[in-house]
Design a protein around this motif. Structure first.
Motif, mmCIF file in Angstrom:
data_model
loop_
_atom_site.group_PDB
_atom_site.id
_atom_site.type_symbol
_atom_site.label_atom_id
_atom_site.label_comp_id
_atom_site.label_asym_id
_atom_site.label_seq_id
_atom_site.Cartn_x
_atom_site.Cartn_y
_atom_site.Cartn_z
ATOM 1 N N ASP A 147 0.812 -1.216 0.000
ATOM 2 C CA ASP A 147 0.000 0.000 0.000
ATOM 3 C C ASP A 147 0.843 1.263 0.000
ATOM 4 O OD1 ASP A 147 -2.687 -1.131 0.142
ATOM 5 O OD2 ASP A 147 -2.094 -1.851 2.111
ATOM 6 N N GLU A 194 -11.686 7.139 2.256
ATOM 7 C CA GLU A 194 -10.938 7.679 1.119
ATOM 8 C C GLU A 194 -10.127 8.917 1.500
ATOM 9 O OE1 GLU A 194 -10.372 6.555 -1.791
ATOM 10 O OE2 GLU A 194 -11.652 4.779 -1.645
ATOM 11 N N LEU A 226 -6.882 7.764 3.051
ATOM 12 C CA LEU A 226 -6.002 7.200 2.021
ATOM 13 C C LEU A 226 -5.415 8.307 1.153
ATOM 14 C CD1 LEU A 226 -8.168 4.107 1.026
ATOM 15 C CD2 LEU A 226 -6.090 4.120 2.420
ATOM 16 N N THR A 230 -2.693 9.970 3.068
ATOM 17 C CA THR A 230 -1.527 9.094 3.110
ATOM 18 C C THR A 230 -0.724 9.192 1.816
ATOM 19 O OG1 THR A 230 -2.610 7.550 4.638
ATOM 20 C CG2 THR A 230 -0.776 6.691 3.313
#
Length: 372
Positions: free
Chosen positions: A203, A275, A278, A281
């Protein structure tokens, strides 16, 4: 390639087997227990857990309620959420108690057999094999690039029941190209070998590197994943594996009852649906990916990394690395020692990517160490 029947012991006195145990490391270096430390040893998302997590834990229909009940063995919310997120059928998913359980299940499936571990890498593969009575053959990556000898790897598959490959690799962050994995998988199909690819850090790669599409090509591929690193919830213990439905069913039969707690089962879906977290990130990663190059510019050896950490060598041997470790720790920066990684033997340090201020402080310390 070498053969070995059991796990590696930490043969260096005074170094804890797990590099992130702060208390014994402070004691070893004569520092007080309250010495302030920025932890570069743990490969976790520095954004911290999603901000809504605390409220979810206290909601009557959220975490609070799940604590008062046994986990429901028929609760498939996590499995279905993961399947939808990864674009596979739910029958290809097994939710596990962190990535560690997935590793041990893969080893247990071939108990008493033979395994190949491509190293230096995460020690848990060899430990899992030893626990389940597998003899271990080891294939070393060519350093300092940590390059896989593909011909040697293909040849080694002929003699083993299961092979473990970490991609991106821990601790080097290097990535075996997808085409090479495809070659290994084709060879595994010929030899009947289970190819286990640990994607715990996938990821954090800059480009899409998941090997999920290869699952349709072969029943011999197992992919291991973790949600705890991405969402900074390591205490939750939430991982999963992907494979052919028949293989997943066999591994589920080996899993301990109630292996995954109710909190983890309930959190998988909302974590994957966040979301905003993410996106933040991805923005953090894009801003901090220059840390390895900036360390190289200071004169350190750093292999190309595709993960949220880097491996650094700034001297000739473990003594030099130990001195640098102590220098950083005195300045409140905790690195990960590598005495527990076969082939590294303590001569390298692993450092996680953190926020900009922390990374700048690290670079300043690394520059001071190199300064005459």
């Amino acid at each position: 390639m070498t053969a070995h029947a059991g796990p590696d012991a930490n043969s260096t006195p005074g170094w804890p087997a797990h590099g992130g145990r702060i208390a014994p490391l402070l004691a070893r270096h004569g520092l007080p227990a309250d010495h302030p430390v920025i932890d570069f040893s743990a490969n976790l998302n520095p954004l911290g857990p999603p901000p809504w997590l605390g409220d979810w834990m206290s909601e009557p229909l959220g975490g609070a309620a799940s604590l008062a009940r046994y986990p429901d063995p028929d609760d498939d919310r996590a499995r279905r959420a993961i399947a939808a997120n990864d674009g596979v059928a739910p029958a290809r998913v097994l939710v596990t108690n962190g990535g560690i359980e997935a590793i041990h299940l893969a080893a247990a499936r071939h108990a008493g057999g033979r395994a190949l571990v491509i190293e230096p890498t995460f020690c848990e593969y060899a430990l899992a094999c030893a626990r389940h009575g597998l003899s271990v053959e080891r294939l070393g990556l060519a350093m300092p690039e940590f390059r896989l000898d593909l011909d040697a790897a293909e040849a080694a598959l002929a003699g083993v029941d299961v092979a473990f490959l970490c991609r991106p690799n821990n601790p080097s962050g290097t990535l075996v190209p997808r085409a090479d994995v495809e070659r290994l998988l084709a060879r595994a199909d010929q030899t009947g070998t289970t190819l286990v690819v640990d994607e715990a850090f996938v990821d954090f790669t800059e480009h899409e590197e998941r090997l999920t599409p290869l699952l349709e090509r072969s029943p011999n591929l197992l992919l291991l994943r973790s949600l705890t690193k991405l969402f900074d919830v390591p205490g939750l213990r939430l991982g999963y594996l992907l494979g052919a439905p028949e293989a997943v069913a066999r591994l589920a039969d080996l899993q301990m009852p109630w292996s995954v707690n109710a909190l983890a089962l309930g959190l998988a879906a909302p974590l994957l649906a966040d979301e905003d977290y993410l996106a933040r990130t991805r923005a953090w990663l894009a801003a901090e990916r220059d840390l390895p190059e900036r360390a190289r510019a200071l004169g350190y050896t750093v292999p190309e990394t595709h993960a949220n950490f880097l491996l650094l060598r700034g001297g000739e041997d473990a003594e030099d690395a130990g001195a640098l470790f102590a220098f950083l720790l005195e300045r409140g920066l905790l690195a990960r020692h590598t005495h527990g990684f076969p082939g590294l033997d303590g001569a390298w340090l692993r450092l996680a990517l953190r926020g900009r201020d922390d990374n700048v402080r690290l670079l300043e310390a690394l520059a001071a160490w190199r300064r005459p």
